[in-house]
Design a protein around this motif. Structure first.
Motif, PDB file in Angstrom:
ATOM      1  N   PRO A 274       1.466   3.048  -1.654  1.00 10.69           N
ATOM      2  CA  PRO A 274       1.565   1.970  -2.628  1.00 10.69           C
ATOM      3  C   PRO A 274       2.326   0.775  -2.061  1.00 10.69           C
ATOM      4  CG  PRO A 274       3.159   3.678  -3.123  1.00 10.69           C
ATOM      5  CD  PRO A 274       2.316   4.204  -2.005  1.00 10.69           C
ATOM      6  N   PRO A 275       2.128  -0.421  -2.652  1.00 10.84           N
ATOM      7  CA  PRO A 275       2.756  -1.635  -2.124  1.00 10.84           C
ATOM      8  C   PRO A 275       4.261  -1.697  -2.366  1.00 10.84           C
ATOM      9  CG  PRO A 275       1.592  -2.103  -4.163  1.00 10.84           C
ATOM     10  CD  PRO A 275       1.255  -0.685  -3.798  1.00 10.84           C
ATOM     11  N   ASP A 276       4.884  -2.646  -1.683  1.00  8.39           N
ATOM     12  CA  ASP A 276       6.305  -2.982  -1.802  1.00  8.39           C
ATOM     13  C   ASP A 276       7.186  -2.131  -0.891  1.00  8.39           C
ATOM     14  OD1 ASP A 276       8.750  -3.995  -2.389  1.00  8.39           O
ATOM     15  OD2 ASP A 276       8.574  -3.767  -4.561  1.00  8.39           O
ATOM     16  N   SER A 277       7.395  -2.647   0.326  1.00  7.44           N
ATOM     17  CA  SER A 277       8.213  -1.938   1.313  1.00  7.44           C
ATOM     18  C   SER A 277       9.705  -2.085   1.060  1.00  7.44           C
ATOM     19  CB  SER A 277       7.871  -2.427   2.727  1.00  7.44           C
ATOM     20  OG  SER A 277       8.093  -3.818   2.849  1.00  7.44           O
ATOM     21  N   THR A 278      10.079  -2.798  -0.017  1.00 10.58           N
ATOM     22  CA  THR A 278      11.500  -2.892  -0.364  1.00 10.58           C
ATOM     23  C   THR A 278      11.923  -1.733  -1.253  1.00 10.58           C
ATOM     24  OG1 THR A 278      11.138  -4.233  -2.362  1.00 10.58           O
ATOM     25  CG2 THR A 278      11.375  -5.410  -0.261  1.00 10.58           C
ATOM     26  N   LYS A 279      10.964  -0.857  -1.602  1.00  6.58           N
ATOM     27  CA  LYS A 279      11.261   0.272  -2.470  1.00  6.58           C
ATOM     28  C   LYS A 279      10.740   1.570  -1.856  1.00  6.58           C
ATOM     29  CE  LYS A 279      10.913  -2.552  -6.665  1.00  6.58           C
ATOM     30  NZ  LYS A 279      10.187  -2.749  -7.949  1.00  6.58           N
ATOM     31  N   ARG A 280      11.237   2.691  -2.358  1.00  5.68           N
ATOM     32  CA  ARG A 280      10.770   3.991  -1.893  1.00  5.68           C
ATOM     33  C   ARG A 280       9.491   4.381  -2.627  1.00  5.68           C
ATOM     34  NH1 ARG A 280      16.270   7.731  -1.891  1.00  5.68           N
ATOM     35  NH2 ARG A 280      17.594   6.279  -0.726  1.00  5.68           N
ATOM     36  N   ALA A 281       8.498   4.783  -1.864  1.00 15.51           N
ATOM     37  CA  ALA A 281       7.281   5.308  -2.476  1.00 15.51           C
ATOM     38  C   ALA A 281       7.538   6.753  -2.886  1.00 15.51           C
ATOM     39  CB  ALA A 281       6.123   5.228  -1.488  1.00 15.51           C
ATOM     40  N   PRO A 282       6.796   7.276  -3.863  1.00 17.35           N
ATOM     41  CA  PRO A 282       7.011   8.654  -4.324  1.00 17.35           C
ATOM     42  C   PRO A 282       6.939   9.665  -3.180  1.00 17.35           C
ATOM     43  CG  PRO A 282       5.550   7.487  -5.827  1.00 17.35           C
ATOM     44  CD  PRO A 282       5.748   6.580  -4.638  1.00 17.35           C
ATOM     45  N   GLY A 283       7.962  10.506  -3.102  1.00 17.19           N
ATOM     46  CA  GLY A 283       8.008  11.556  -2.093  1.00 17.19           C
ATOM     47  C   GLY A 283       8.686  11.162  -0.805  1.00 17.19           C
ATOM     48  N   TYR A 284       8.860   9.857  -0.583  1.00 14.87           N
ATOM     49  CA  TYR A 284       9.475   9.369   0.654  1.00 14.87           C
ATOM     50  C   TYR A 284      10.980   9.195   0.473  1.00 14.87           C
ATOM     51  CZ  TYR A 284       4.782   8.297   2.439  1.00 14.87           C
ATOM     52  OH  TYR A 284       3.481   8.378   2.874  1.00 14.87           O
ATOM     53  N   ASN A 285      11.699   9.237   1.593  1.00 13.01           N
ATOM     54  CA  ASN A 285      13.162   9.100   1.558  1.00 13.01           C
ATOM     55  C   ASN A 285      13.651   7.695   1.858  1.00 13.01           C
ATOM     56  OD1 ASN A 285      14.017  11.939   1.104  1.00 13.01           O
ATOM     57  ND2 ASN A 285      12.954  12.279   3.048  1.00 13.01           N
ATOM     58  N   PHE A 286      12.797   6.899   2.513  1.00 12.54           N
ATOM     59  CA  PHE A 286      13.218   5.560   2.915  1.00 12.54           C
ATOM     60  C   PHE A 286      12.207   4.517   2.470  1.00 12.54           C
ATOM     61  CE2 PHE A 286      15.067   8.531   5.965  1.00 12.54           C
ATOM     62  CZ  PHE A 286      16.415   8.185   5.892  1.00 12.54           C
ATOM     63  N   ASN A 287      12.699   3.305   2.234  1.00  8.27           N
ATOM     64  CA  ASN A 287      11.844   2.207   1.813  1.00  8.27           C
ATOM     65  C   ASN A 287      10.773   1.914   2.852  1.00  8.27           C
ATOM     66  OD1 ASN A 287      13.650   2.035  -0.290  1.00  8.27           O
ATOM     67  ND2 ASN A 287      14.599   0.129   0.383  1.00  8.27           N
ATOM     68  N   GLY A 288       9.536   1.782   2.401  1.00 13.43           N
ATOM     69  CA  GLY A 288       8.448   1.373   3.287  1.00 13.43           C
ATOM     70  C   GLY A 288       7.912   2.447   4.201  1.00 13.43           C
ATOM     71  N   SER A 289       8.393   3.681   4.069  1.00  9.43           N
ATOM     72  CA  SER A 289       7.984   4.729   5.017  1.00  9.43           C
ATOM     73  C   SER A 289       6.494   5.039   4.997  1.00  9.43           C
ATOM     74  CB  SER A 289       8.758   6.024   4.755  1.00  9.43           C
ATOM     75  OG  SER A 289      10.051   5.977   5.317  1.00  9.43           O
ATOM     76  N   GLN A 290       5.811   4.655   3.927  1.00 13.77           N
ATOM     77  CA  GLN A 290       4.367   4.872   3.921  1.00 13.77           C
ATOM     78  C   GLN A 290       3.690   4.067   5.030  1.00 13.77           C
ATOM     79  OE1 GLN A 290       6.219   3.360   1.612  1.00 13.77           O
ATOM     80  NE2 GLN A 290       5.049   2.021   0.243  1.00 13.77           N
ATOM     81  N   GLY A 291       4.410   3.081   5.572  1.00 11.58           N
ATOM     82  CA  GLY A 291       3.902   2.289   6.692  1.00 11.58           C
ATOM     83  C   GLY A 291       3.825   3.058   8.000  1.00 11.58           C
ATOM     84  N   PHE A 292       4.399   4.257   8.046  1.00  5.49           N
ATOM     85  CA  PHE A 292       4.246   5.098   9.232  1.00  5.49           C
ATOM     86  C   PHE A 292       2.771   5.383   9.525  1.00  5.49           C
ATOM     87  CE2 PHE A 292       8.727   6.897   8.784  1.00  5.49           C
ATOM     88  CZ  PHE A 292       9.163   6.417  10.012  1.00  5.49           C
ATOM     89  N   MET A 293       1.929   5.262   8.497  1.00  8.28           N
ATOM     90  CA  MET A 293       0.508   5.574   8.692  1.00  8.28           C
ATOM     91  C   MET A 293      -0.131   4.663   9.733  1.00  8.28           C
ATOM     92  SD  MET A 293      -1.317   4.080   5.255  1.00  8.28           S
ATOM     93  CE  MET A 293      -1.269   2.311   4.865  1.00  8.28           C
ATOM     94  N   TYR A 294       0.361   3.434   9.862  1.00  5.92           N
ATOM     95  CA  TYR A 294      -0.182   2.533  10.878  1.00  5.92           C
ATOM     96  C   TYR A 294       0.091   3.080  12.280  1.00  5.92           C
ATOM     97  CZ  TYR A 294      -0.396  -0.904   7.053  1.00  5.92           C
ATOM     98  OH  TYR A 294      -0.657  -1.560   5.876  1.00  5.92           O
ATOM     99  N   GLU A 295       1.290   3.611  12.458  1.00  8.18           N
ATOM    100  CA  GLU A 295       1.674   4.190  13.748  1.00  8.18           C
ATOM    101  C   GLU A 295       0.860   5.450  14.029  1.00  8.18           C
ATOM    102  OE1 GLU A 295       5.656   6.138  15.850  1.00  8.18           O
ATOM    103  OE2 GLU A 295       5.834   5.093  13.932  1.00  8.18           O
ATOM    104  N   VAL A 296       0.705   6.290  13.011  1.00  5.73           N
ATOM    105  CA  VAL A 296      -0.076   7.519  13.170  1.00  5.73           C
ATOM    106  C   VAL A 296      -1.492   7.195  13.640  1.00  5.73           C
ATOM    107  CG1 VAL A 296      -1.099   9.483  11.957  1.00  5.73           C
ATOM    108  CG2 VAL A 296       1.268   8.828  11.481  1.00  5.73           C
ATOM    109  N   ARG A 297      -2.138   6.262  12.969  1.00  4.26           N
ATOM    110  CA  ARG A 297      -3.510   5.899  13.322  1.00  4.26           C
ATOM    111  C   ARG A 297      -3.584   5.321  14.729  1.00  4.26           C
ATOM    112  NH1 ARG A 297      -4.669   2.989   7.517  1.00  4.26           N
ATOM    113  NH2 ARG A 297      -5.165   4.888   6.321  1.00  4.26           N
ATOM    114  N   ALA A 298      -2.599   4.504  15.091  1.00  5.28           N
ATOM    115  CA  ALA A 298      -2.597   3.894  16.423  1.00  5.28           C
ATOM    116  C   ALA A 298      -2.458   4.951  17.509  1.00  5.28           C
ATOM    117  CB  ALA A 298      -1.462   2.871  16.529  1.00  5.28           C
ATOM    118  N   VAL A 299      -1.598   5.926  17.286  1.00  4.91           N
ATOM    119  CA  VAL A 299      -1.408   7.001  18.255  1.00  4.91           C
ATOM    120  C   VAL A 299      -2.683   7.822  18.391  1.00  4.91           C
ATOM    121  CG1 VAL A 299      -0.192   9.169  18.705  1.00  4.91           C
ATOM    122  CG2 VAL A 299       1.089   7.148  17.988  1.00  4.91           C
TER     123      VAL A 299
END
Length: 339
Positions: A274-299
């Protein structure tokens, strides 16, 4: 691809969720505690779990292993996985010291395995677009750059890892790495690095300000602290325009491109899900961590092409960042007990 996750802490949780979001397979996780490993595996849906890092490293079904241990353990964990022939993504910083980073990148090259520092910021669409704009010359020659990252941490309540020298704590390694990676992404290694700072009661750096320069033509400022909330933004000002990442620049959803010629700005917005990297997405511990998916796909894309380094975060890039941080830490008087 089948991922192994080495460690079961907060960042490991967030990266694992991002693996699933990106369509990867949670193959196996490992902890030094059987109870922790089993609990983590059940919570996130891993196919199997191990009660030692060595067992995970020996799992030939793992396509790649993500290392999420404290900084002081990165070197040993990387070398363990390299020796076993595993491909590796290690959470930033790659290692606690420059010497360790040099050792690990050299070992990976000799073994012929993929190794990448998990500098996730570089894989966000906003960061990629900023680099493309700069390389295309749309903002001209870089004149002034800046990056700040700071938050007010209560030493008594904060994660003790931040302040413990034996765990390679301190602001530079924990959050300063983002600022240095942004500044060097455009211009490479600076000719000069001048840093001043303050140490905490435990001897790690709690506030650091650094000035970087390239050929006497381009200059940058990096400000990092655990002692105050900073703007947490990053900007490159060039002779023809500017590139700006608003807060939080380390997990950017927005890039503002300004052109002097037209006196107009373009705002590029790539929201997270979900949007807004200034907040924690459900299930995540840190703000914006859902953005790790970009790194996963790149790897996964890099591995599918048989690459041993990712072009957006090469071994050379990692070592440039490590050399700059090494100079900053030495200049402010930080020395870790394991050095």
């Amino acid at each position: 691809m089948k991922w192994g996750v080495l460690s079961t802490g907060a960042i490991a949780n967030d990266f694992s969720l991002a693996i699933k979001a990106a369509g990867g397979t949670l193959h196996a996780c490992a902890s030094r505690s059987a109870e922790s490993a089993e609990k983590f595996a059940q919570k996130l849906g891993f196919e199997k779990w191990y009660a030692s890092y060595e067992e995970l490293a020996r799992d030939d079904e793992c396509d790649v292993i993500y290392i999420a241990t404290p900084h002081n353990l990165h070197r040993d964990n990387i070398l363990l996985c390299v020796a076993a022939g595993r491909n590796i993504v290690c959470e930033k910083p790659l290692c606690a010291t420059l010497r360790q980073a040099e050792e690990c990148t050299a070992a990976a090259r000799r073994k012929g395995v993929f190794l990448m520092e998990g500098m996730w910021t570089r894989f966000f669409p906003a960061t990629r677009r900023a680099l493309e704009e700069y390389r295309a010359g749309s903002v001209g020659e870089a004149v002034m750059l800046n990056a700040s990252f700071g938050f007010k941490a209560d030493a008594a309540r904060a994660n003790p890892r931040l302040y413990r020298p034996e765990l390679a704590g301190g602001a530079v390694l924990d959050i300063g790495v983002y600022a240095v990676a942004w500044l060097t992404m455009f211009l490479g290694e600076p000719d000069t690095v001048h840093a001043i700072g303050t140490l905490s009661d435990t001897g790690v750096d709690s506030r650091v300000s650094a000035q970087l320069s390239w050929g006497g033509k381009s200059f940058a400022a990096a400000n990092i602290t655990f002692d105050a909330a900073l703007p947490n933004t990053a900007t490159l000002c060039g002779t023809k325009g500017s590139l700006s990442l608003p807060k939080p620049f380390h997990a950017p959803e927005t890039l503002v491109i300004t052109k002097h010629e037209t006196e107009q700005s373009e705002t590029v917005y790539d929201p997270l899900d979900p949007p807004d990297s200034t907040k924690r997405a459900p299930g995540y511990n840190f703000n914006g961590s859902q953005g790790f998916m970009y790194e996963v796909r790149a790897v996964e894309q890099a591995l599918s092409k048989g690459l041993k380094e990712h072009p957006l975060m090469t071994h050379s890039d990692t070592l440039v960042v490590a050399r700059v941080m090494d100079k900053m830490l030495k200049q402010v008087g930080v020395k870790y007990p394991f050095e």
